[in-house]
Design an enzyme around this catalytic site. Sequence first.
Site, PDB file in Angstrom:
ATOM      1  N   THR A 126     -19.068   7.629   6.101  1.00  0.00           N
ATOM      2  CA  THR A 126     -18.168   7.027   7.086  1.00  0.00           C
ATOM      3  C   THR A 126     -16.723   7.171   6.601  1.00  0.00           C
ATOM      4  O   THR A 126     -16.472   7.323   5.411  1.00  0.00           O
ATOM      5  CB  THR A 126     -18.486   5.548   7.328  1.00  0.00           C
ATOM      6  OG1 THR A 126     -18.175   4.787   6.148  1.00  0.00           O
ATOM      7  CG2 THR A 126     -19.967   5.359   7.678  1.00  0.00           C
ATOM      8  N   GLY A 127     -15.772   7.111   7.536  1.00  0.00           N
ATOM      9  CA  GLY A 127     -14.381   7.313   7.164  1.00  0.00           C
ATOM     10  C   GLY A 127     -14.132   8.713   6.631  1.00  0.00           C
ATOM     11  O   GLY A 127     -13.365   8.910   5.690  1.00  0.00           O
ATOM     12  N   SER A 141     -12.644  11.331   8.002  1.00  0.00           N
ATOM     13  CA  SER A 141     -11.571  12.132   8.590  1.00  0.00           C
ATOM     14  C   SER A 141     -10.316  12.228   7.735  1.00  0.00           C
ATOM     15  O   SER A 141      -9.394  12.962   8.078  1.00  0.00           O
ATOM     16  CB  SER A 141     -11.201  11.572   9.969  1.00  0.00           C
ATOM     17  OG  SER A 141     -10.748  10.231   9.863  1.00  0.00           O
ATOM     18  N   SER A 142     -10.267  11.507   6.606  1.00  0.00           N
ATOM     19  CA  SER A 142      -9.092  11.594   5.730  1.00  0.00           C
ATOM     20  C   SER A 142      -9.419  11.028   4.362  1.00  0.00           C
ATOM     21  O   SER A 142     -10.456  10.392   4.157  1.00  0.00           O
ATOM     22  CB  SER A 142      -7.892  10.840   6.336  1.00  0.00           C
ATOM     23  OG  SER A 142      -8.126   9.443   6.319  1.00  0.00           O
ATOM     24  N   TYR A 195      -6.514  -7.438   2.480  1.00  0.00           N
ATOM     25  CA  TYR A 195      -7.302  -6.292   2.036  1.00  0.00           C
ATOM     26  C   TYR A 195      -8.069  -6.661   0.766  1.00  0.00           C
ATOM     27  O   TYR A 195      -9.267  -6.382   0.645  1.00  0.00           O
ATOM     28  CB  TYR A 195      -6.394  -5.099   1.772  1.00  0.00           C
ATOM     29  CG  TYR A 195      -7.127  -3.879   1.253  1.00  0.00           C
ATOM     30  CD1 TYR A 195      -7.772  -3.014   2.131  1.00  0.00           C
ATOM     31  CD2 TYR A 195      -7.165  -3.593  -0.114  1.00  0.00           C
ATOM     32  CE1 TYR A 195      -8.450  -1.899   1.653  1.00  0.00           C
ATOM     33  CE2 TYR A 195      -7.844  -2.484  -0.590  1.00  0.00           C
ATOM     34  CZ  TYR A 195      -8.478  -1.635   0.298  1.00  0.00           C
ATOM     35  OH  TYR A 195      -9.161  -0.535  -0.182  1.00  0.00           O
TER      36      TYR A 195
END
Length: 422
Positions: free
Chosen positions: A16-17, A19-20, A158
Amino acid sequence: MKTKLKKLSEQTIVITGASSGIGLVTARQAAKAGAKLVLAARSEAALRELTEELSQQGCEVIYVVADVSKQADVKRIAREAKQKFGSFDTWVNNAGVSMYGKVVNESVDDMRQLFETNFWGLVYGSLEATEHLRHRGGALINVGSVLSDVTAILQTMYSASKHAVKGFTDGLRTELEMEDAPISVTLIQPAAIDTPYPLNAKNYLDKVPQHAPPAYAPETVAEAILSSATSPQRNILVGGAGKLFKGMEQWTPALLDKFMEKAFAPMSKSDKADHRNRPSGLYEGAGQLQERGNYPGRTREISTYTKAKLNPTATVAIVAGTGLAVAAIVKAFSKDDGKDKVAGKGQGGEQRSNQGKRPQSASDKGSVQASPQRPDNVQDTGKGANGDGRAPRAGSAKATPDDVRGPGTDKTDSGKQPGGKS
């Protein structure tokens, strides 16, 4: 039951995640190793381009456009992985978002959305992976942070979400061990990594955020992730700086607080002005196949600490490196507050102090001048800082189609200078 993990060339891996940043680098490295891939993210254009790139290299790969904050989307990732490849062997929960600012200025709606992605998205993925892997074995790899143990000033929410990630991951691991399930559960804890993370974060500061030094290459995290996919690991701390911060939290917490206030906070802000209406990745996909971000210093391409962690015979390097780094930090930040002022002005006329500069250790000879700390007196309008949120949430307005990367110069691999070791 001892967990047996396959070679990468025999695995199907869900990321997952993808794309960068870390997810992108991990996908590319896994493809080179011969793994089949299921790539998930919210940015369809980036996923499509990456899938075409890897397919041309001979990788069997599919992509799934998904928002991990929605459990139905996560279930669809698992479903499409099984439909295409019959099963999967490793699930990597990497998707995450961040937010910079003083917590008292941030909208509760934004805080909730951050947890929806960072914590609940990881929970959804872990449950899907566990349900499938408990019958056939495999690896669940959750990407936490050194901030799972330490709180970074101006990144409070975060940090809180990553604390929650660690608590959940540790609890799930022990429950699976108790029932003798053939699943390896690993928590990856990166230190600062040079990715677009600061540029895609929602920002309440008056400046574009950046990583405080030192920052490591995303390849260091990808190496740890893929190592955990083939050899069971409990947790892996990526970057010797992370070990240092954990040690300070345990042994010299007051010194760590002082370091965060005097050095970390000002170094987390670049010299470039930011504005409240810039789109962020908090509510919308922001990945654009960028591996690196806006870190202004020399990115550390190798972490000798992490290599030693993955290779126990080199443990002596951990002890020596950490001891020297602790000594340097203590020397730089144990002086009385208010002393050792440096004559001269910073940008805007503010005084700079030695405590606002980057510390040097025996393993880190470079230095980055800290930006002067400015007041974060941003009024909370209830709309968040630079994203317009997801309707009908009460914290957002419609996001503009502007470049989600925001201000700052992007750095490609070819533009990076070789880094040192840590």
